[in-house]
Write a protein that holds these residues in place. Structure first.
Motif, PDB file in Angstrom:
ATOM      1  N   THR A   1       0.846  -1.185   0.000  1.00  0.00           N
ATOM      2  CA  THR A   1       0.000   0.000   0.000  1.00  0.00           C
ATOM      3  C   THR A   1       0.884   1.238   0.000  1.00  0.00           C
ATOM      4  OG1 THR A   1      -0.012   0.162   2.403  1.00  0.00           O
ATOM      5  CG2 THR A   1      -1.774  -1.167   1.376  1.00  0.00           C
TER       6      THR A   1
ATOM      7  N   ARG B   1       3.477  10.151  -4.524  1.00  0.00           N
ATOM      8  CA  ARG B   1       2.552  10.779  -5.480  1.00  0.00           C
ATOM      9  C   ARG B   1       3.335  11.626  -6.484  1.00  0.00           C
ATOM     10  NH1 ARG B   1      -0.818  10.959  -0.954  1.00  0.00           N
ATOM     11  NH2 ARG B   1      -0.102  13.032  -0.346  1.00  0.00           N
TER      12      ARG B   1
ATOM     13  N   THR C   1       4.224   4.268 -11.981  1.00  0.00           N
ATOM     14  CA  THR C   1       2.767   4.341 -12.050  1.00  0.00           C
ATOM     15  C   THR C   1       2.219   3.176 -11.244  1.00  0.00           C
ATOM     16  OG1 THR C   1       2.895   5.285 -14.266  1.00  0.00           O
ATOM     17  CG2 THR C   1       0.771   4.378 -13.590  1.00  0.00           C
TER      18      THR C   1
ATOM     19  N   ARG D   1      -3.808   0.234  -9.156  1.00  0.00           N
ATOM     20  CA  ARG D   1      -4.873   0.625  -8.223  1.00  0.00           C
ATOM     21  C   ARG D   1      -5.639  -0.601  -7.764  1.00  0.00           C
ATOM     22  NH1 ARG D   1      -5.495   6.261  -6.914  1.00  0.00           N
ATOM     23  NH2 ARG D   1      -4.177   7.345  -8.405  1.00  0.00           N
ATOM     24  N   SER D   2      -5.967  -0.612  -6.485  1.00  0.00           N
ATOM     25  CA  SER D   2      -6.796  -1.686  -5.950  1.00  0.00           C
ATOM     26  C   SER D   2      -8.224  -1.465  -6.436  1.00  0.00           C
ATOM     27  CB  SER D   2      -6.751  -1.671  -4.421  1.00  0.00           C
ATOM     28  OG  SER D   2      -7.415  -0.511  -3.930  1.00  0.00           O
ATOM     29  N   GLU D   3      -9.081  -2.429  -6.162  1.00  0.00           N
ATOM     30  CA  GLU D   3     -10.487  -2.284  -6.558  1.00  0.00           C
ATOM     31  C   GLU D   3     -11.102  -1.044  -5.914  1.00  0.00           C
ATOM     32  OE1 GLU D   3     -12.836  -5.806  -6.082  1.00  0.00           O
ATOM     33  OE2 GLU D   3     -11.352  -7.040  -7.128  1.00  0.00           O
TER      34      GLU D   3
ATOM     35  N   GLY E   1      -9.507   1.709  -5.484  1.00  0.00           N
ATOM     36  CA  GLY E   1      -8.855   2.897  -6.021  1.00  0.00           C
ATOM     37  C   GLY E   1      -7.578   3.301  -5.304  1.00  0.00           C
ATOM     38  N   HIS E   2      -7.128   2.491  -4.348  1.00  0.00           N
ATOM     39  CA  HIS E   2      -5.914   2.820  -3.598  1.00  0.00           C
ATOM     40  C   HIS E   2      -4.671   2.413  -4.385  1.00  0.00           C
ATOM     41  CE1 HIS E   2      -8.289   3.791  -0.073  1.00  0.00           C
ATOM     42  NE2 HIS E   2      -8.999   2.695  -0.321  1.00  0.00           N
ATOM     43  N   ARG E   3      -3.629   3.232  -4.254  1.00  0.00           N
ATOM     44  CA  ARG E   3      -2.372   2.930  -4.941  1.00  0.00           C
ATOM     45  C   ARG E   3      -1.694   1.727  -4.313  1.00  0.00           C
ATOM     46  NH1 ARG E   3      -2.759   8.496  -4.607  1.00  0.00           N
ATOM     47  NH2 ARG E   3      -2.432   9.641  -6.540  1.00  0.00           N
ATOM     48  N   ARG E   4      -1.140   0.864  -5.177  1.00  0.00           N
ATOM     49  CA  ARG E   4      -0.405  -0.329  -4.741  1.00  0.00           C
ATOM     50  C   ARG E   4       0.919  -0.363  -5.490  1.00  0.00           C
ATOM     51  NH1 ARG E   4      -2.720  -3.224  -0.580  1.00  0.00           N
ATOM     52  NH2 ARG E   4      -1.578  -4.991  -1.409  1.00  0.00           N
ATOM     53  N   TYR E   5       1.998  -0.651  -4.771  1.00  0.00           N
ATOM     54  CA  TYR E   5       3.348  -0.610  -5.338  1.00  0.00           C
ATOM     55  C   TYR E   5       3.999  -1.994  -5.316  1.00  0.00           C
ATOM     56  CZ  TYR E   5       2.779   4.392  -4.838  1.00  0.00           C
ATOM     57  OH  TYR E   5       2.306   5.666  -4.944  1.00  0.00           O
TER      58      TYR E   5
END
Length: 109
Positions: A21, A37, A46, A49-51, A53-57
């Motif tokens: 996360t 960001r 880039t 996005r999780s379902e 809408g959260h950014r995942r790396y």
């Protein structure tokens, strides 16, 4: 035996799997979510996005972000740091291709 890609543990062995996360990624880098960001705004990484809408790396993205953090900590503006990393990556790829082509070239007879 199921195919390798379907075993859950394999996802965490995959450098491209978005396992982290934004909060965890920032913590691991010793950076802020705003820093991550900014890397996205400068198109260095880039995140997926999780379902929700959260950014995942991924680990690969965190290595790139870590390199950016090193440059920024050394006083390089973030825009320049992102460009440097992109150019380093392009150079590495060009060198790899060059070596491949040298290996394919037949010596003169």
């Amino acid at each position: 035996m199921p195919p390798r890609s379907t075993r859950p543990a394999d996802k965490f062995d995959d450098d491209d799997y978005p396992a982290y996360t934004m909060g965890r990624a920032a913590e691991m880098l010793g950076a802020t979510p705003a820093f991550l960001r900014a890397l996205g705004e400068h198109r260095l990484i880039t995140p997926l996005r999780s379902e929700g809408g959260h950014r995942r790396y991924s680990r690969y993205q965190l290595r790139i972000a870590g390199r950016a953090r090193e440059l920024v900590d050394a006083g390089t503006p973030i825009e320049a740091a992102c460009r440097i990393i992109i150019l380093e990556d392009q150079l590495e790829e060009a060198q790899r291709i060059n070596e491949e082509l040298r290996g394919q070239a037949k010596p003169p007879v």
